[in-house]
Design a protein around this motif. Structure first.
Motif, PDB file in Angstrom:
ATOM      1  N   TYR A 192       0.851  -1.181   0.012  1.00 33.51           N
ATOM      2  CA  TYR A 192       0.426   0.147   0.000  1.00 33.51           C
ATOM      3  C   TYR A 192       1.212   1.103   0.016  1.00 33.51           C
ATOM      4  O   TYR A 192       0.487   2.470  -0.518  1.00 33.51           O
ATOM      5  N   ASP A 193       2.138   1.478   0.523  1.00 36.19           N
ATOM      6  CA  ASP A 193       2.986   2.205   0.673  1.00 36.19           C
ATOM      7  C   ASP A 193       3.425   2.370  -0.736  1.00 36.19           C
ATOM      8  O   ASP A 193       2.862   3.397  -1.155  1.00 36.19           O
ATOM      9  N   ARG A 194       3.895   1.667  -1.539  1.00 35.04           N
ATOM     10  CA  ARG A 194       4.147   1.845  -2.784  1.00 35.04           C
ATOM     11  C   ARG A 194       3.636   2.415  -3.698  1.00 35.04           C
ATOM     12  O   ARG A 194       3.508   3.478  -4.775  1.00 35.04           O
ATOM     13  N   ILE A 195       2.225   1.780  -3.440  1.00 35.13           N
ATOM     14  CA  ILE A 195       0.941   1.955  -4.043  1.00 35.13           C
ATOM     15  C   ILE A 195       0.953   3.851  -4.241  1.00 35.13           C
ATOM     16  O   ILE A 195       0.615   4.629  -4.708  1.00 35.13           O
ATOM     17  N   PHE A 196       0.938   3.875  -3.019  1.00 35.18           N
ATOM     18  CA  PHE A 196       0.634   5.758  -2.082  1.00 35.18           C
ATOM     19  C   PHE A 196       1.483   6.181  -3.285  1.00 35.18           C
ATOM     20  O   PHE A 196       1.521   8.038  -3.231  1.00 35.18           O
ATOM     21  N   GLU A 197       2.862   5.795  -2.766  1.00 35.59           N
ATOM     22  CA  GLU A 197       3.837   6.222  -3.305  1.00 35.59           C
ATOM     23  C   GLU A 197       3.894   7.161  -4.632  1.00 35.59           C
ATOM     24  O   GLU A 197       4.086   7.752  -4.876  1.00 35.59           O
ATOM     25  N   TRP A 236       1.737   6.857  -6.511  1.00 36.13           N
ATOM     26  CA  TRP A 236       0.385   7.629  -7.113  1.00 36.13           C
ATOM     27  C   TRP A 236       0.567   9.055  -7.047  1.00 36.13           C
ATOM     28  O   TRP A 236       0.708  10.006  -7.020  1.00 36.13           O
ATOM     29  N   SER A 237       0.686   9.304  -4.918  1.00 34.12           N
ATOM     30  CA  SER A 237       2.039  11.322  -5.196  1.00 34.12           C
ATOM     31  C   SER A 237       2.708  11.709  -5.357  1.00 34.12           C
ATOM     32  O   SER A 237       2.402  12.365  -6.110  1.00 34.12           O
ATOM     33  N   ARG A 238       3.493  10.872  -6.543  1.00 38.24           N
ATOM     34  CA  ARG A 238       4.756  10.976  -6.973  1.00 38.24           C
ATOM     35  C   ARG A 238       3.431  11.363  -8.378  1.00 38.24           C
ATOM     36  O   ARG A 238       4.745  12.787  -9.475  1.00 38.24           O
ATOM     37  N   SER A 239       2.944  10.770  -9.037  1.00 35.16           N
ATOM     38  CA  SER A 239       2.396  10.533 -10.390  1.00 35.16           C
ATOM     39  C   SER A 239       1.752  12.056 -10.279  1.00 35.16           C
ATOM     40  O   SER A 239       1.345  13.067 -11.344  1.00 35.16           O
ATOM     41  N   LEU A 240       0.739  12.641  -8.995  1.00 40.86           N
ATOM     42  CA  LEU A 240       0.347  13.422  -9.043  1.00 40.86           C
ATOM     43  C   LEU A 240       1.230  15.062  -8.628  1.00 40.86           C
ATOM     44  O   LEU A 240       0.534  15.954 -10.156  1.00 40.86           O
ATOM     45  N   ALA A 241       2.551  14.524  -8.241  1.00 46.69           N
ATOM     46  CA  ALA A 241       2.865  15.758  -7.711  1.00 46.69           C
ATOM     47  C   ALA A 241       3.489  16.278  -9.566  1.00 46.69           C
ATOM     48  O   ALA A 241       4.282  17.406  -9.767  1.00 46.69           O
ATOM     49  N   LYS A 242       4.001  15.493 -10.763  1.00 43.98           N
ATOM     50  CA  LYS A 242       3.876  15.523 -11.754  1.00 43.98           C
ATOM     51  C   LYS A 242       3.030  16.222 -12.708  1.00 43.98           C
ATOM     52  O   LYS A 242       4.007  17.565 -13.100  1.00 43.98           O
TER      53      LYS A 242
END
Ligand code: ABN
Length: 169
Positions: free
Chosen positions: A4-9, A11-17
């Motif tokens: 779940y941490d990996r999925i969340f990470e 997701w947040s990286r793609s959102l930040a981009k």
């Protein structure tokens, strides 16, 4: 790191981009301001209270919850404090007032709802106007025919008074 941490990470990286900091702040600001202003809308607040204890003479203009009313009391017109008389329907928009209940000392928020669809009742006219505001503050103004928002040809009959909350502070 679990799955779940990996999925969340990811997701947040793609959102930040994809989203700039400025547009993120703008969206958050919109959400905050939009959320805060929702309770100010003068719509349909009075629909919830279905019955109320009788704690005074509801046909008297001195009854506590009529403190900000301007109209004919539905309790004298074939309805009750909270229900429109047969053959009329509540306007979709209400105005609100704050009335103190003498026995518990609390301030209650009262939604005043015009009942529409028949000509003016003409009994128990009650004009108290506590903290009434000019019509350019419509949700606190009582001298308006709120039946303009109904299907009933703008015919105003009487007004009901429903408790919608207790004022804090
Ligand atoms: N909101 C009560 C009312 C109805 C018609 C005209 C004035 C005030």
């Amino acid at each position: 790191m679990n799955r779940y941490d990996r999925i969340f990470e990811r997701w947040s990286r793609s959102l930040a981009k994809g989203v700039s900091r400025r547009s993120m702040i703008r969206s958050l600001g919109g959400l905050l301001i939009g959320g805060a202003s929702l309770p100010l809308l003068p719509v349909a607040r009075g629909q919830n209270e279905t019955s109320a204890p009788t704690d005074g003479d509801v046909k008297s203009c001195d009854y506590w919850r009529y403190c900000a009313i301007d109209g004919f009391l539905c309790s004298c017109c074939g309805g009750s404090v909270t229900t429109c008389p047969p053959g009329t329907e509540p306007a979709p928009i209400t105005w609100v007032g704050t009335c103190r209940h003498a026995s518990d000392g609390k301030d209650y928020i009262i939604a005043y709802n015009d009942c529409c669809g028949k000509s003016a009742c003409g009994r128990c006219q009650c004009t108290r106007n506590e903290r009434d505001r000019p019509t350019y503050v419509p949700y606190l103004a009582n001298d308006l025919n709120w039946c303009v928002g109904s299907n009933s040809n703008v015919a105003y009959h009487c007004t009901v008074s429903r408790i919608v909350g207790v004022a804090e502070g």
